[in-house]
Design a protein around this motif. Structure first.
Motif, short mmCIF file in Angstrom:
data_model
loop_
_atom_site.label_atom_id
_atom_site.label_comp_id
_atom_site.label_asym_id
_atom_site.label_seq_id
_atom_site.Cartn_x
_atom_site.Cartn_y
_atom_site.Cartn_z
N ARG A 194 -16.97 28.78 -14.62
CA ARG A 194 -16.55 28.97 -13.23
C ARG A 194 -15.15 29.56 -13.17
O ARG A 194 -14.32 29.32 -14.04
N THR A 204 -30.98 35.63 -8.35
CA THR A 204 -31.75 34.45 -8.75
C THR A 204 -32.08 33.50 -7.59
O THR A 204 -32.41 32.33 -7.82
N GLN A 209 -34.88 28.64 -1.19
CA GLN A 209 -33.64 29.16 -0.60
C GLN A 209 -33.93 30.42 0.22
O GLN A 209 -33.39 30.61 1.30
N GLY A 228 -24.65 20.45 -4.88
CA GLY A 228 -25.04 21.48 -5.84
C GLY A 228 -26.40 22.10 -5.62
O GLY A 228 -26.91 22.83 -6.47
N GLY A 230 -27.10 24.37 -3.54
CA GLY A 230 -27.00 25.77 -3.12
C GLY A 230 -26.85 25.94 -1.61
O GLY A 230 -27.10 27.03 -1.09
N LYS A 231 -26.41 24.90 -0.92
CA LYS A 231 -26.29 25.01 0.54
C LYS A 231 -25.28 26.10 0.93
O LYS A 231 -25.55 26.93 1.79
N THR A 232 -24.12 26.07 0.25
CA THR A 232 -23.11 27.09 0.57
C THR A 232 -23.62 28.47 0.21
O THR A 232 -23.48 29.43 0.98
N ALA A 233 -24.22 28.57 -0.97
CA ALA A 233 -24.74 29.88 -1.40
C ALA A 233 -25.76 30.39 -0.39
O ALA A 233 -25.72 31.55 0.02
N GLN A 603 -22.47 12.85 1.92
CA GLN A 603 -21.14 13.25 1.46
C GLN A 603 -20.08 13.10 2.55
O GLN A 603 -18.94 13.53 2.38
N ARG A 635 -25.96 22.54 -10.13
CA ARG A 635 -24.60 22.42 -10.62
C ARG A 635 -24.46 21.40 -11.74
O ARG A 635 -24.11 21.74 -12.86
N GLU A 725 -16.31 23.64 -6.99
CA GLU A 725 -16.86 23.15 -8.26
C GLU A 725 -15.96 23.58 -9.41
O GLU A 725 -15.23 24.57 -9.32
N ARG A 754 -18.67 17.44 -8.53
CA ARG A 754 -18.00 18.75 -8.55
C ARG A 754 -18.12 19.42 -9.92
O ARG A 754 -17.78 20.57 -10.08
N1 LIG Z 1 -30.61 30.26 -6.92
C1 LIG Z 1 -29.49 30.12 -7.59
N2 LIG Z 1 -29.20 30.88 -8.64
C2 LIG Z 1 -28.05 30.73 -9.32
N3 LIG Z 1 -27.09 29.86 -8.99
C3 LIG Z 1 -27.31 29.08 -7.94
C4 LIG Z 1 -28.51 29.15 -7.17
N4 LIG Z 1 -28.41 28.27 -6.17
C5 LIG Z 1 -27.23 27.67 -6.31
N5 LIG Z 1 -26.56 28.15 -7.36
C6 LIG Z 1 -25.24 27.76 -7.84
O1 LIG Z 1 -25.14 26.37 -7.80
C7 LIG Z 1 -23.82 25.96 -7.49
C8 LIG Z 1 -23.85 25.01 -6.33
O2 LIG Z 1 -24.15 25.74 -5.17
P1 LIG Z 1 -23.45 25.43 -3.78
O3 LIG Z 1 -21.99 25.26 -3.96
O4 LIG Z 1 -23.94 26.43 -2.82
O5 LIG Z 1 -24.09 24.01 -3.50
P2 LIG Z 1 -23.88 23.03 -2.26
O6 LIG Z 1 -25.21 22.49 -1.95
O7 LIG Z 1 -23.14 23.72 -1.20
O8 LIG Z 1 -23.01 21.91 -2.93
P3 LIG Z 1 -22.05 20.80 -2.30
O9 LIG Z 1 -22.75 20.16 -1.16
O10 LIG Z 1 -21.90 19.86 -3.44
O11 LIG Z 1 -20.78 21.46 -1.97
C9 LIG Z 1 -23.04 27.24 -7.22
O12 LIG Z 1 -22.34 27.63 -8.38
C10 LIG Z 1 -24.12 28.24 -6.92
O13 LIG Z 1 -23.72 29.54 -7.22
#
Ligand SMILES: Nc1ncnc2c1ncn2[C@@H]1O[C@H](COP(=O)(O)OP(=O)(O)OP(=O)(O)O)[C@@H](O)[C@H]1O
Length: 769
Positions: A194, A204, A209, A228, A230-233, A603, A635, A725, A754
């Protein structure tokens, strides 16, 4: 034995294909760069703002298009599908020897040939025809025969892997059911070290998603999932998708993304530009109000956070404003033309009632208050000076009464007194006035207990705003009607614009009249009457439109500077942290209620945060919201996830922990606090080039920052680490975090999740799980 991806025989062919597409991009870039230079060199006439704006506009536009091509350096394409050709009219290359199959290359941007045919060379990942790349499985192949994953580093193809999903035999160099190729790409993505910025996941994105990213629901879309998942992504890719699909609408109204803290906004700031999208507004709840700087929520006591986040504040703020609409204790006397005129408490009270009855915001009801005071004072004055000594009707004519009213209105002493009784107010003045005075708090919050009143008092620094104050300032701006005042100003500006506009139309009409006058002569001279002249195709209004002076600020710049901007779409990350008052502030910015909210109630760190979505949302949208869940954690490795699951069982019994994609990381290590420095050093070593996060209770942060903070070692409390993270997390004395607040275990849950590789526990006291 199947070939490893890097040995794929088509590697060279894919490199050649990439080179061809890059050549197209480079050529387009060269043309745009030249256009940009020409535009920048163009001399604009200072006296003609029009030319300046046109130049700025063109520069912005060309620069924006150049930005889109930056994808070429990140990885122009990442996939290819050979798929049933359902839409033969769409010109895409066929699979050699298989005319019924399209070969679609999927990339970060779309490219097509410059000729009339506009053949698609590269399909934007957001285009509907690219979708099967993400959705196809062997069970539901979506018409896809072969899916190819192509990994690039900058301009070089580094690996190729195929999956056969339907029709025909195994591809000669790939995996049978595709899962290995797909998971290979996914694991490669999630395992990378990271850095300070989040990367896009466009190559990916998984099916669950993808469905959220392309959700067509025009109400509120809620995305819930564990850490982790992928909500933010997903939220960011959805933004890019919406900007692509609803380009015209959203380019005028803008997209607002709200995140939990400035570090988080910086962390996500590169994702949209890497997808060719710029121009969204990023803000924290505390930075939403133009001109207001707010400290983090943690600067408030827990009680203050709770009180300021609750809807009780509506009553308290309303009362605080009413307390500033005053009545004098005794009459105020003015000597006008030798006659004493009084503004009595009774007049003030009556005028106040009339002004309040209008139900207009405070500042906009001032006129009504002033009018009422003047009317009542005039009546009293007329009664006294016009009284008939013989007991008949009042001797003053209506004109005399009118004159009396006008005389009163001109008296500056009277105007000042009226202003003082119903003053023009700003939100900041009212809130600082409240926090700064025990008397003001006691009066505004008379119906509340001592603890509530105490938590509002901040006598020494009443205007040192925190994030909990931002929604209150926003609410006050509404109660006071600053928005309305601005509207009045805007109306005035619009009227002025209309006047200027009319004069331009008149000028243009004159020009056309001259043109048509000379045309008649030209026609008389034998000119072909079929030739369209300027006056045939444009009317005066159109001509003026061309000359119209527009603001050279982008939509995002204008939106960020305007408290009352109505955004086309609003995205909120870590939405579980928002208090009831903060929701009101956010919904005000989304009058169309088209929003995407992502969060995880487990959270929640704020005592005023969300317990359940229905409770938070239904007051605003009734049932116009949809919940989606994400279930796979990309994550944390499974050993860390086990700890997280144990904490989750305490925080939210019965809630299922997300499935874990990754088996192993660098492990879990433990140190006593006396060996903190060694623990950090080990984590740095293990993280190699990656990031280390040191997370501790707020009281420890400053000292830890001084001792260990660097570019790659970020020290923070849990609030500051929300949404981020790190490769390695060093968690200092976890029990202090757990015991720090009633939401302490939720905070601990955030802290341990994290880490992408390893977790170091530094503690003397037993861990609380
Ligand atoms: N489909 C995917 N392919 C590759 N990486 C992914 C994928 N989905 C999520 N990730 C990776 O997983 C990690 C966690 O994603 P993200 O931060 O969006 O999660 P989150 O649900 O928002 O987490 P939190 O609630 O803990 O903040 C990031 O590094 C993101 O790039």
């Amino acid at each position: 034995m199947s070939a490893t991806p890097t040995e794929h025989p088509d590697l060279a062919a894919e490199q050649e294909h990439l080179d061809d597409l890059l050549a197209v991009v480079d050529e387009a870039r060269e043309r745009l760069t030249e256009r940009l230079r020409t535009a920048q060199r163009r001399r604009a006439d200072i006296d003609q703002p029009q030319t300046l704006l046109e130049r700025d506009h063109e520069t912005h536009e060309v620069a924006g298009r150049l930005d889109e091509f930056s994808a070429a350096e990140i990885g122009l394409f990442f996939g290819r599908i050979d798929v049933d050709d359902d839409e033969p009219e769409n010109p895409v290359t066929d699979v050699p020897g298989e005319p019924a199959l399209d070969r679609r290359y999927i990339g970060r941007i779309g490219l097509h040939t410059a000729d009339d045919e506009m053949r698609t060379l590269l399909m934007d990942w957001r285009a509907p025809l690219a979708r099967p790349f993400y959705l196809a499985t062997t069970l539901h192949p979506e018409g896809v025969h072969v899916r190819r994953h192509i990994r690039t580093r900058g301009r070089t193809v580094t690996a190729v892997a195929d999956e056969r999903l339907s029709g025909g035999d195994l591809p000669p160099h790939g995996e049978h059911d595709g899962s290995v190729a797909r998971e290979g790409a996914l694991l490669h993505a999630v395992n990378r070290a990271r850095d300070r910025h989040m990367h896009d996941i466009v190559d990916t994105i998984v099916a669950e998603q993808d469905r959220i990213i392309r959700e067509e629901h025009r109400g509120v879309t809620v995305v819930q999932g564990g850490p982790g998942t992928g909500k933010t992504a997903v939220a960011l890719h959805r933004t890019a998708y919406l900007l692509y699909t609803w380009r015209e609408q959203l380019s005028n109204t803008g997209v607002l993304i709200i995140g939990p803290n400035p570090r988080f906004l910086d962390y996500i700031s590169q994702v949209l530009p890497s997808l060719g999208e710029t121009g969204v507004v990023l803000a924290t709840p505390g930075s939403l109000l133009p001109g207001v700087t707010a400290r983090p929520l943690g600067a408030e006591s827990l009680t203050a956070q709770e009180v300021k986040g609750s809807l009780e504040m509506l009553e308290i703020l309303g009362q605080a404003v009413r307390d500033l609409q005053t009545v004098p204790e005794s009459s105020l006397d003015f000597l006008i033309d030798g006659v004493t005129v009084s503004l009595t408490p009774q007049i003030a009270r009556q005028a106040r009632t009339r002004a309040r009855r209008t139900r207009r915001p405070h500042n906009l009801a001032r006129g009504r208050f002033r009018d009422a005071v003047l009317d009542l004072m005039r009546d009293a004055m007329a009664d006294s000076i016009g009284a008939d000594p013989l007991g008949g009707e009042n001797l003053l004519t209506p004109a005399d009464r009118e004159q009396l009213r006008a005389d009163l209105a001109e008296e500056s002493d009277v105007a000042e007194a009226v202003d003082a009784l119903w003053p023009e107010l700003t939100a900041e003045e009212v809130l600082a006035g409240l926090y700064g005075s025990r008397q003001a708090v006691d009066s505004a919050a008379a119906d509340y207990d001592e603890l509530t009143r105490e938590s509002l008092l901040r006598e020494d620094r009443p205007d040192d705003w925190t994030e909990a104050d931002a929604p209150l300032l926003d609410e006050l701006a509404e109660i006071l009607g600053i928005a309305g005042a601005e509207e009045a100003e805007a109306e005035e500006a619009e009227a002025e614009e209309r006047r200027r506009w009319q004069s331009q139309v008149d000028e243009a009409q004159e020009a056309l009249d001259i043109l048509s006058g000379s045309a008649y002569q030209d026609l008389d001279d034998g000119t072909d009457a079929e030739i369209l002249m300027a006056y045939d195709v444009i009317d005066a209004e159109q001509l003026a439109e061309r000359q119209r002076v527009r603001s050279s600020m982008s939509t995002a710049e204008r939106a960020a500077a305007d408290r009352t901007w109505a955004f086309g779409h609003v995205i909120v990350d870590e939405a579980q942290e928002l208090s009831a008052m903060a929701w009101r502030m956010i919904f005000r910015r989304s009058p169309n209620r088209w929003m995407t909210l992502v969060g995880d109630p487990a959270q929640t760190g704020s005592p005023a945060g969300v317990e359940d979505w229905a409770g938070a949302l239904e007051p605003f949208v009734k049932d116009r919201w949809r919940l989606h869940e994400l279930t796979v954690n990309y994550r944390t490795p499974s050993d860390i996830s086990d700890i997280a699951a144990r904490i989750l069982a305490e925080v939210s019994p019965g809630q299922e922990a997300p499935a874990c994609l990754r088996e192993t990381g660098s492990g879990i290590r433990e140190f006593p606090t006396t060996e903190l420095a060694e623990a950090v050093a080990r984590a740095r070593e293990t993280a190699d080039d990656g990031l280390v996060g040191v997370i501790a209770a707020p009281e420890r942060v400053t000292a830890l920052q001084q001792a260990h903070g660097t570019d790659t070692v970020l020290v923070s409390d849990v609030n500051g680490a929300k949404g981020l993270e790190f490769d390695e997390v060093v968690l200092v004395e976890p029990v202090e975090i757990a015991d720090g607040s009633p939401q302490g275990l939720n905070d601990l849950y955030v802290a341990v999740t994290r880490a992408t590789q390893g977790l170091t526990l530094v503690h003397d006291l037993p861990v609380p799980w």
